[in-house]
Scaffold this motif. Structure first.
Motif, PDB file in Angstrom:
ATOM      1  N   THR A 151      -3.036  33.427   1.556  1.00 41.84           N
ATOM      2  CA  THR A 151      -3.534  32.058   1.716  1.00 41.84           C
ATOM      3  C   THR A 151      -4.404  32.000   2.973  1.00 41.84           C
ATOM      4  N   LYS A 183       2.111  34.342   2.256  1.00 40.60           N
ATOM      5  CA  LYS A 183       3.170  33.343   2.044  1.00 40.60           C
ATOM      6  C   LYS A 183       3.969  33.687   0.791  1.00 40.60           C
ATOM      7  N   ASP A 215       6.153  31.540  -2.001  1.00 40.52           N
ATOM      8  CA  ASP A 215       6.417  30.172  -2.430  1.00 40.52           C
ATOM      9  C   ASP A 215       7.899  30.064  -2.797  1.00 40.52           C
ATOM     10  N   TYR A 268       4.147  40.583   6.129  1.00 39.01           N
ATOM     11  CA  TYR A 268       4.676  39.208   6.045  1.00 39.01           C
ATOM     12  C   TYR A 268       6.120  39.177   6.563  1.00 39.01           C
ATOM     13  N   PRO A 273       9.211  36.054   6.867  1.00 37.12           N
ATOM     14  CA  PRO A 273       9.542  34.632   6.741  1.00 37.12           C
ATOM     15  C   PRO A 273      10.156  34.098   8.029  1.00 37.12           C
ATOM     16  N   GLU A 332      13.201  29.853   6.214  1.00 36.55           N
ATOM     17  CA  GLU A 332      12.805  30.316   4.872  1.00 36.55           C
ATOM     18  C   GLU A 332      13.792  31.377   4.368  1.00 36.55           C
TER      19      GLU A 332
END
Ligand SMILES: Cc1ncc(COP(=O)(O)O)c(C=O)c1O
Length: 381
Positions: free
Chosen positions: A135, A140, A142, A168, A170, A174
């Motif tokens: 993004t 990210k 979802d 990545y 979180p 998350e």
């Protein structure tokens, strides 16, 4: 045991073909390996004696009791009995075989280290990918999508944070949402934590999944964050002694027990974890700064999302290049190996960067040299 359709492990086949033949590597995921001498220098009296008096015999199948004790200190809810020492890749195989049956449904993070999903496919499970998305504000996942991917047959959710190959990571919130999803549906959660403790800053580390959830199985090991891939030492941990027991029974069909010298060396490493982790974080941070400059200089043709944690990141060529030949060209012209996206089953416009090696700046220089030999028009869309 495992039958087709388990396909060849594309990343490992690619490394097998080039890793020890080329002059420069830009994509390895490990940190600069420690030498035996460097590691032995860190030994205390007890571990030095264990090393000097070591007999090269078979070892305890679950792992040396003192090693398991060292490992248990990294967890709040785990005792030495809930740990099985195995090579990391072996541990993935053992855990998947212990948990899964044909017809089970598995949700796996994607892209991913292939065995994290391929083994379940080979076992006859149905597989659904939970995609890490690119993004404007970075990579990210979802979280709302998870519920849509769930089926009554879902038995296992597979995650890997810090994530290979995107970098990545979180937030804690998350991560807790993911755990709650697993808890709500009573799913096993396989949490690959091979790059854990390579967060920057270090206090960003997520708790190990096994400290939060009884049906979690955490995988960790010395190959990445601890810079000791050649030891082939990793471990599976779970509050579920049943799962660990099943993995131990399966290990009799793989390696039976771990390598005796490796276990003692692993103990030395774990007793000195702070110093080793600090060293590796420093290498990564220095390489990150160099990479940021590089991508700023070449923003017309290259794009990347800087990793949030771990030792790897994904970069992407911008423009319409011939991706069927570019990596081969770079190999031939510069002796430089880049890991193309297709080994992760994503587009070849992506390639992985490995930020843990001291040779990273030189490898990046080679890529820059190669780019400069090309006409910018070659890169235009
Ligand atoms: C996410 C992840 N899990 C597991 C492994 C396996 O580790 P090892 O190669 O030490 O068996 C790797 C190796 O690259 C990895 O990236």
């Amino acid at each position: 045991m495992i039958k087709p359709p388990m396909r060849p492990f594309q990343l490992e086949r690619y490394f097998a073909k080039y890793e020890f033949k080329v002059r420069h590597l830009l994509s390895p995921s490990d940190c600069e390996a420690l030498s035996l001498a460097e590691l032995l220098d860190l030994a205390d009296e007890i571990t030095r004696q264990l090393w000097d008096n070591l007999r090269l015999a078979y070892t305890e199948s679950a792992g040396h009791p003192l090693l398991r004790q060292e490992i248990s200190q990294f967890y709040n809810q785990i005792t030495a009995e809930q740990i099985l020492v195995a090579a990391p890749e072996e541990a993935i195989l053992l855990a998947m075989q212990a948990i899964l049956h044909p017809g089970d449904h598995v949700i796996s993070i994607f892209p991913a280290y292939q065995s994290l999903y391929e083994i379940s496919r080979g076992l006859g499970c149905d597989l659904t990918f939970w995609q890490v998305q690119e993004t404007q504000s970075g990579w990210k996942l979802d979280l709302n999508e998870l519920e849509k991917l769930y089926r009554p047959q879902t038995r296992l959710l597979v995650v890997n944070f810090p994530h290979n190959p995107t970098g990545y990571h979180p937030t804690q919130e998350e991560f807790l949402t993911i755990i709650e999803f697993a808890r709500h549906h009573h799913l096993y959660l396989f949490s690959d934590e091979m790059y854990r403790l390579l967060e920057y800053p270090p206090n960003q580390a997520l708790p190990p999944a096994v400290d939060l959830y009884p049906l979690a199985i955490s995988l960790s090991g010395l190959s990445k964050s601890f810079a000791l891939p050649g030891l082939r030492i990793g471990w599976l941990v779970s509050q579920s002694t049943d799962v660990i027991e099943k993995c131990a029974i399966l290990k009799d069909y793989t390696t039976i027990c771990s390598s005796a010298p490796s276990e003692i060396l692993a103990m030395i490493a774990l007793r000195n974890h702070s110093a080793i982790l600090r060293r590796n974080q420093k290498i990564i941070l220095e390489n990150l700064a160099i990479a940021k400059d590089f991508f700023n200089r070449h923003s017309q043709i290259l794009y990347w999302i800087a990793p949030q944690a771990g030792s790897v990141a994904l970069a992407r060529w911008v423009g319409n290049l011939n991706f069927s030949t570019i990596y081969q060209q770079i190999l031939e012209e510069k002796g430089l190996m880049l890991l193309p996206g297709s080994v992760f089953e994503i587009e070849d416009s992506y390639f992985r960067l490995g930020l843990g090696r001291l040779s990273f700046p030189l490898a990046l220089e080679k890529l820059e040299e190669w780019i400069k030999t090309k006409n910018l028009l070659d890169f235009s869309s």
